[in-house]
Design a protein around this motif. Structure first.
Motif, short mmCIF file in Angstrom:
data_model
loop_
_atom_site.label_atom_id
_atom_site.label_comp_id
_atom_site.label_asym_id
_atom_site.label_seq_id
_atom_site.Cartn_x
_atom_site.Cartn_y
_atom_site.Cartn_z
N LEU A 6 -33.53 -34.21 -8.58
CA LEU A 6 -33.11 -32.61 -8.44
C LEU A 6 -32.95 -32.20 -6.92
CD1 LEU A 6 -35.21 -31.14 -11.10
CD2 LEU A 6 -32.80 -31.84 -11.48
N THR A 7 -32.10 -31.63 -6.65
CA THR A 7 -31.79 -31.31 -5.16
C THR A 7 -31.78 -29.80 -4.94
OG1 THR A 7 -29.36 -31.48 -4.88
CG2 THR A 7 -30.97 -33.40 -4.35
N GLN A 8 -32.00 -29.19 -3.82
CA GLN A 8 -31.83 -27.77 -3.45
C GLN A 8 -31.47 -27.67 -1.99
OE1 GLN A 8 -31.51 -24.94 -5.56
NE2 GLN A 8 -30.96 -24.16 -3.83
N LYS A 9 -30.47 -27.18 -1.98
CA LYS A 9 -29.90 -26.79 -0.41
C LYS A 9 -30.95 -25.85 0.07
CE LYS A 9 -26.01 -25.61 2.03
NZ LYS A 9 -24.42 -25.17 2.02
N ALA A 10 -31.41 -25.97 1.26
CA ALA A 10 -32.52 -24.93 1.90
C ALA A 10 -31.85 -24.14 2.99
CB ALA A 10 -33.53 -25.87 2.34
N GLY A 11 -30.77 -23.34 2.96
CA GLY A 11 -30.10 -22.83 4.05
C GLY A 11 -28.78 -23.51 4.54
N ARG A 20 -37.10 -19.63 -0.40
CA ARG A 20 -36.08 -19.48 -1.27
C ARG A 20 -35.61 -20.86 -2.06
NH1 ARG A 20 -31.36 -21.27 -2.22
NH2 ARG A 20 -31.33 -21.70 -0.04
N ALA A 21 -35.52 -21.79 -1.31
CA ALA A 21 -35.29 -23.06 -1.87
C ALA A 21 -36.32 -23.75 -2.54
CB ALA A 21 -34.85 -24.22 -0.39
N SER A 22 -37.57 -23.44 -2.20
CA SER A 22 -38.74 -24.11 -2.91
C SER A 22 -38.74 -23.27 -4.08
CB SER A 22 -40.08 -24.02 -2.02
OG SER A 22 -40.23 -22.58 -1.81
N GLU A 23 -38.64 -22.23 -4.27
CA GLU A 23 -38.72 -21.24 -5.51
C GLU A 23 -37.59 -21.90 -6.48
OE1 GLU A 23 -38.46 -17.14 -4.76
OE2 GLU A 23 -40.48 -17.12 -3.64
N GLU A 24 -36.48 -21.96 -6.05
CA GLU A 24 -35.18 -22.49 -6.73
C GLU A 24 -35.51 -23.81 -7.22
OE1 GLU A 24 -31.82 -22.51 -8.87
OE2 GLU A 24 -32.93 -20.63 -7.86
N GLY A 42 -43.94 -36.48 -5.07
CA GLY A 42 -43.83 -35.39 -4.37
C GLY A 42 -42.47 -34.72 -4.06
N VAL A 43 -42.38 -33.79 -3.74
CA VAL A 43 -41.02 -33.31 -3.01
C VAL A 43 -40.55 -33.80 -1.76
CG1 VAL A 43 -39.93 -30.92 -2.32
CG2 VAL A 43 -41.38 -30.96 -3.99
N ALA A 44 -39.46 -34.15 -1.40
CA ALA A 44 -38.95 -34.69 -0.20
C ALA A 44 -38.32 -33.76 0.39
CB ALA A 44 -38.33 -35.94 -0.59
N VAL A 45 -38.05 -33.80 1.73
CA VAL A 45 -37.05 -32.84 2.68
C VAL A 45 -36.24 -34.19 3.29
CG1 VAL A 45 -36.80 -31.38 4.49
CG2 VAL A 45 -38.68 -31.21 2.83
N GLY A 46 -34.90 -33.73 3.11
CA GLY A 46 -33.62 -34.52 3.79
C GLY A 46 -32.75 -33.72 4.20
N ARG A 47 -31.86 -34.51 4.98
CA ARG A 47 -30.76 -33.91 5.69
C ARG A 47 -29.58 -34.40 5.34
NH1 ARG A 47 -32.03 -29.36 9.12
NH2 ARG A 47 -34.40 -29.23 9.83
N LEU A 56 -34.22 -29.92 -0.42
CA LEU A 56 -35.38 -30.43 -0.91
C LEU A 56 -35.01 -31.15 -2.03
CD1 LEU A 56 -37.29 -27.00 -0.90
CD2 LEU A 56 -37.61 -28.68 0.81
N MET A 57 -35.89 -32.23 -2.41
CA MET A 57 -35.60 -33.07 -3.42
C MET A 57 -36.75 -33.32 -4.18
SD MET A 57 -33.27 -35.53 -1.10
CE MET A 57 -33.91 -35.18 0.29
N GLN A 58 -36.69 -33.55 -5.48
CA GLN A 58 -37.73 -34.17 -6.40
C GLN A 58 -37.06 -35.03 -7.33
OE1 GLN A 58 -41.16 -33.02 -6.91
NE2 GLN A 58 -41.01 -34.99 -8.12
N ALA A 59 -38.08 -36.38 -7.32
CA ALA A 59 -37.59 -37.21 -8.30
C ALA A 59 -37.99 -36.84 -9.76
CB ALA A 59 -38.09 -38.65 -7.96
N MET A 60 -37.25 -37.24 -10.85
CA MET A 60 -37.72 -36.85 -12.25
C MET A 60 -37.45 -38.14 -13.06
SD MET A 60 -38.56 -33.58 -11.82
CE MET A 60 -38.64 -32.98 -13.64
N VAL A 61 -38.30 -38.60 -14.10
CA VAL A 61 -38.06 -39.30 -15.01
C VAL A 61 -38.47 -38.82 -16.50
CG1 VAL A 61 -39.09 -41.29 -13.34
CG2 VAL A 61 -40.44 -40.12 -14.99
N LYS A 62 -37.70 -39.69 -17.25
CA LYS A 62 -37.77 -39.25 -18.71
C LYS A 62 -37.83 -40.56 -19.66
CE LYS A 62 -35.46 -36.32 -22.03
NZ LYS A 62 -34.35 -35.51 -22.33
N GLN A 63 -39.02 -40.76 -20.54
CA GLN A 63 -38.90 -41.77 -21.43
C GLN A 63 -37.98 -41.69 -22.40
OE1 GLN A 63 -40.68 -44.46 -20.62
NE2 GLN A 63 -41.65 -43.68 -18.97
#
Length: 64
Positions: A6-11, A20-24, A42-47, A56-63
């Motif tokens: 999951l990603t969220q643009k931070a401005g 705002r980005a962390s809330e979203e 954890g949450v990663a920050v990249g450009r 902001l990025m968060q890896a997610m897994v699903k069984q």
């Protein structure tokens, strides 16, 4: 197992808004959790390379 990020643009390249980005991103993560996904790490920050826009990025897994 399925994996997604999951990603969220931070401005913009000029102005960031991590509050705002962390809330979203939290909203997106909580929605994914309700759908059976689990955060991985954890949450990663990249450009992005072209315009240096932070994300902001968060890896997610699903069984399955």
């Amino acid at each position: 197992m399925r994996y997604k990020i999951l990603t969220q643009k931070a401005g913009t390249a000029v102005k960031t808004d991590f509050d705002r980005a962390s809330e979203e991103l939290a909203r997106k993560v909580n929605e994914a959790i309700r759908d059976g996904w689990t955060p991985k790490g954890g949450v990663a920050v990249g450009r992005t390379a072209a315009v240096e826009v932070p994300h902001l990025m968060q890896a997610m897994v699903k069984q399955e």
